[in-house]
Design a protein around this motif. Sequence first.
Motif, PDB file in Angstrom:
ATOM      1  N   GLU A  45      25.132  11.026   2.137  1.00 38.71           N
ATOM      2  CA  GLU A  45      24.594  12.689   2.211  1.00 38.71           C
ATOM      3  C   GLU A  45      23.279  12.715   2.457  1.00 38.71           C
ATOM      4  O   GLU A  45      22.699  13.456   3.141  1.00 38.71           O
ATOM      5  CB  GLU A  45      25.378  13.577   1.297  1.00 38.71           C
ATOM      6  N   ALA A  46      22.581  12.170   1.329  1.00 34.76           N
ATOM      7  CA  ALA A  46      20.908  12.143   1.422  1.00 34.76           C
ATOM      8  C   ALA A  46      20.452  11.323   2.721  1.00 34.76           C
ATOM      9  O   ALA A  46      19.543  11.760   3.212  1.00 34.76           O
ATOM     10  CB  ALA A  46      20.518  11.381   0.352  1.00 34.76           C
ATOM     11  N   ILE A  47      21.181  10.268   2.970  1.00 31.34           N
ATOM     12  CA  ILE A  47      20.619   9.375   4.151  1.00 31.34           C
ATOM     13  C   ILE A  47      20.874  10.223   5.668  1.00 31.34           C
ATOM     14  O   ILE A  47      19.879  10.138   6.447  1.00 31.34           O
ATOM     15  CB  ILE A  47      21.563   8.133   4.427  1.00 31.34           C
ATOM     16  N   ALA A  48      21.850  11.132   5.558  1.00 29.19           N
ATOM     17  CA  ALA A  48      21.954  12.091   6.785  1.00 29.19           C
ATOM     18  C   ALA A  48      20.894  12.978   6.713  1.00 29.19           C
ATOM     19  O   ALA A  48      20.566  13.438   7.654  1.00 29.19           O
ATOM     20  CB  ALA A  48      23.401  12.640   6.610  1.00 29.19           C
ATOM     21  N   VAL A  49      20.193  13.271   5.679  1.00 31.34           N
ATOM     22  CA  VAL A  49      19.248  14.161   5.620  1.00 31.34           C
ATOM     23  C   VAL A  49      17.672  13.768   6.137  1.00 31.34           C
ATOM     24  O   VAL A  49      17.138  14.169   6.836  1.00 31.34           O
ATOM     25  CB  VAL A  49      19.171  14.817   4.455  1.00 31.34           C
ATOM     26  N   HIS A  50      17.501  12.473   5.449  1.00 33.10           N
ATOM     27  CA  HIS A  50      16.111  12.015   5.566  1.00 33.10           C
ATOM     28  C   HIS A  50      16.205  10.489   6.239  1.00 33.10           C
ATOM     29  O   HIS A  50      15.112   9.894   6.787  1.00 33.10           O
ATOM     30  CB  HIS A  50      15.550  11.558   4.287  1.00 33.10           C
ATOM     31  N   GLY A  51      17.411  10.130   6.371  1.00 32.23           N
ATOM     32  CA  GLY A  51      17.290   8.788   7.314  1.00 32.23           C
ATOM     33  C   GLY A  51      17.087   7.398   6.655  1.00 32.23           C
ATOM     34  O   GLY A  51      16.504   6.370   7.126  1.00 32.23           O
ATOM     35  N   ILE A  52      16.698   7.523   5.133  1.00 33.44           N
ATOM     36  CA  ILE A  52      15.911   6.435   4.541  1.00 33.44           C
ATOM     37  C   ILE A  52      17.264   5.661   4.131  1.00 33.44           C
ATOM     38  O   ILE A  52      18.012   6.052   3.206  1.00 33.44           O
ATOM     39  CB  ILE A  52      15.092   6.916   3.556  1.00 33.44           C
ATOM     40  N   THR A  53      17.450   4.169   4.452  1.00 38.32           N
ATOM     41  CA  THR A  53      18.606   3.575   3.865  1.00 38.32           C
ATOM     42  C   THR A  53      18.073   2.447   2.943  1.00 38.32           C
ATOM     43  O   THR A  53      17.184   2.310   2.676  1.00 38.32           O
ATOM     44  CB  THR A  53      18.822   2.729   5.123  1.00 38.32           C
ATOM     45  N   ASP A  54      19.063   2.016   2.455  1.00 38.49           N
ATOM     46  CA  ASP A  54      18.967   1.161   1.335  1.00 38.49           C
ATOM     47  C   ASP A  54      18.389  -0.264   1.933  1.00 38.49           C
ATOM     48  O   ASP A  54      17.356  -0.937   1.100  1.00 38.49           O
ATOM     49  CB  ASP A  54      20.361   0.612   0.744  1.00 38.49           C
ATOM     50  N   ALA A  55      18.459  -0.668   2.938  1.00 38.43           N
ATOM     51  CA  ALA A  55      18.039  -1.725   3.285  1.00 38.43           C
ATOM     52  C   ALA A  55      16.510  -1.683   3.717  1.00 38.43           C
ATOM     53  O   ALA A  55      15.804  -2.421   3.498  1.00 38.43           O
ATOM     54  CB  ALA A  55      18.607  -2.166   4.889  1.00 38.43           C
ATOM     55  N   PHE A  56      16.019  -0.482   4.068  1.00 42.92           N
ATOM     56  CA  PHE A  56      14.745  -0.072   4.362  1.00 42.92           C
ATOM     57  C   PHE A  56      13.803  -0.356   3.252  1.00 42.92           C
ATOM     58  O   PHE A  56      12.615  -0.474   3.004  1.00 42.92           O
ATOM     59  CB  PHE A  56      14.724   1.165   5.083  1.00 42.92           C
ATOM     60  N   LEU A  57      14.570   0.002   1.911  1.00 44.28           N
ATOM     61  CA  LEU A  57      13.861   0.225   0.840  1.00 44.28           C
ATOM     62  C   LEU A  57      13.826  -1.136  -0.047  1.00 44.28           C
ATOM     63  O   LEU A  57      13.222  -1.048  -1.139  1.00 44.28           O
ATOM     64  CB  LEU A  57      14.505   1.399  -0.163  1.00 44.28           C
ATOM     65  N   GLN A  58      14.495  -2.003   0.469  1.00 42.72           N
ATOM     66  CA  GLN A  58      14.470  -3.329  -0.435  1.00 42.72           C
ATOM     67  C   GLN A  58      13.017  -3.850  -0.636  1.00 42.72           C
ATOM     68  O   GLN A  58      13.244  -4.584  -1.941  1.00 42.72           O
ATOM     69  CB  GLN A  58      15.418  -4.415   0.585  1.00 42.72           C
ATOM     70  N   ASP A  59      12.319  -3.790   0.273  1.00 39.80           N
ATOM     71  CA  ASP A  59      10.917  -4.321   0.030  1.00 39.80           C
ATOM     72  C   ASP A  59       9.823  -3.532  -0.375  1.00 39.80           C
ATOM     73  O   ASP A  59       8.627  -4.095  -0.567  1.00 39.80           O
ATOM     74  CB  ASP A  59      10.366  -5.393   1.015  1.00 39.80           C
ATOM     75  N   LYS A  60      10.367  -2.444  -1.004  1.00 35.89           N
ATOM     76  CA  LYS A  60       9.137  -1.251  -1.351  1.00 35.89           C
ATOM     77  C   LYS A  60       8.915  -1.367  -2.876  1.00 35.89           C
ATOM     78  O   LYS A  60       9.542  -2.066  -3.563  1.00 35.89           O
ATOM     79  CB  LYS A  60       9.858   0.140  -0.926  1.00 35.89           C
ATOM     80  N   PRO A  61       7.738  -0.846  -3.131  1.00 36.45           N
ATOM     81  CA  PRO A  61       7.296  -0.960  -4.664  1.00 36.45           C
ATOM     82  C   PRO A  61       8.382  -0.143  -5.417  1.00 36.45           C
ATOM     83  O   PRO A  61       8.995   0.789  -5.067  1.00 36.45           O
ATOM     84  CB  PRO A  61       5.967  -0.596  -4.388  1.00 36.45           C
ATOM     85  N   SER A  62       8.255  -0.472  -6.804  1.00 32.52           N
ATOM     86  CA  SER A  62       8.915   0.303  -7.879  1.00 32.52           C
ATOM     87  C   SER A  62       8.100   1.505  -8.093  1.00 32.52           C
ATOM     88  O   SER A  62       6.775   1.318  -7.748  1.00 32.52           O
ATOM     89  CB  SER A  62       9.095  -0.472  -9.068  1.00 32.52           C
ATOM     90  N   PHE A  63       8.750   2.697  -8.904  1.00 30.83           N
ATOM     91  CA  PHE A  63       7.692   3.608  -9.272  1.00 30.83           C
ATOM     92  C   PHE A  63       6.968   3.269 -10.279  1.00 30.83           C
ATOM     93  O   PHE A  63       5.675   3.830 -10.227  1.00 30.83           O
ATOM     94  CB  PHE A  63       8.705   4.783  -9.522  1.00 30.83           C
ATOM     95  N   SER A  64       7.172   2.525 -11.026  1.00 31.11           N
ATOM     96  CA  SER A  64       6.216   1.917 -12.214  1.00 31.11           C
ATOM     97  C   SER A  64       5.059   1.508 -11.558  1.00 31.11           C
ATOM     98  O   SER A  64       3.879   1.572 -12.326  1.00 31.11           O
ATOM     99  CB  SER A  64       6.967   1.053 -12.942  1.00 31.11           C
ATOM    100  N   SER A  65       5.058   0.781 -10.287  1.00 29.81           N
ATOM    101  CA  SER A  65       3.767  -0.041  -9.826  1.00 29.81           C
ATOM    102  C   SER A  65       2.941   1.050  -8.985  1.00 29.81           C
ATOM    103  O   SER A  65       1.827   0.704  -8.683  1.00 29.81           O
ATOM    104  CB  SER A  65       4.420  -0.872  -8.706  1.00 29.81           C
TER     105      SER A  65
END
Length: 245
Positions: free
Chosen positions: A69-89
Motif C-alpha cells: 500500500e505504501a509502494i502504491a503511494v510513493h513508488g519506492i520499492t524494496d529493490a530500489f532501497l537495497q543499496d541505500k544507507p542505513s538511518f544510523s549512517s
Amino acid sequence: MSLDNVELMQGAGRVIVFDTETTGMNDGAGGIHVGHRVIEIGCIELINRRPTGRTYHVYIKPDRLVDPEAIAVHGITDAFLQDKPSFSSIANEFIAFIDGAELVAHNASFDTSFIDHEFRLLNKGLPATKEICKVTDTLAIAKKLFPGKRNNLDALCNRYGIDNTHRTLHGALLDAEILADVYLYMTGGQTKLNLSQDSAHGQGSGVRRVAASRAPLKVVHATDDELKAHDERLGIVGNPLWQVH
C-alpha cells in the motif's frame, strides 16, 4: 559528506521545510509504531523566507519490507532501497542540517514521530525532534485558515493556484518543495522555488545546492483618472490627517 558550513546558516530566520516517506503507516493509536521505518527524507532550506537553493535529500534502507500500500503511494520499492544507507549512517548529518532551525511539515506529528522512532532505535540518547528545533505544522495552520475544508497538500495547492501536476507519486523532496510554496503563501509571502531535480528516484543523497529564484512582483501604477478620483474622494473627507502640513 560535506554540509557546506550549515552551522553558519543556522538562526537568522532559517526554516527547513521537510517531509518523509515510510514503509507504511503507524497504527494511529497515539503515534505508537508497529515496526514501520523511514525510507526517504527531503528538506528545503529557506532563510528569511527566501529559498537558498540548498536541500537535504536521502533514501534509507529500512531493514524491513515496504508495504504494498505504501509502494502504491510513493513508488519506492524494496529493490530500489537495497543499496541505500542505513538511518544510523545519516542521522548525524540530518540532525546537523535541521539543528536550530524552524522545522515545517504538513501533519508534522506524523513525520516527527517516525524520525523520533528512528532516534530511539539508535539507542544513543538522542533528543526528540522538538528539542532539536522548533516544529511548525502547516496542517494546523491550514485548519485555522480554512476550517471545515479539505486541507491536504493537493487541496492547498489548488486553493493557492500552485502547479503540482508533476506530482504523480508522493516523494519527500518533491512534497517538501511543494509545501515550501504552500507555507510561504499561507504565512503571507510568495516565492517560486524552481528546483531542478533528477528523476523521481535519483541516486544522489545528502545536502545539495540547486537553482532557486524569486518571481518578481508586478507593480501596477494608478492612472491619472484614478488619482483624480482619489483626490476628489479625499476632498469629501475634508483635510485628512496625512495631508495636514
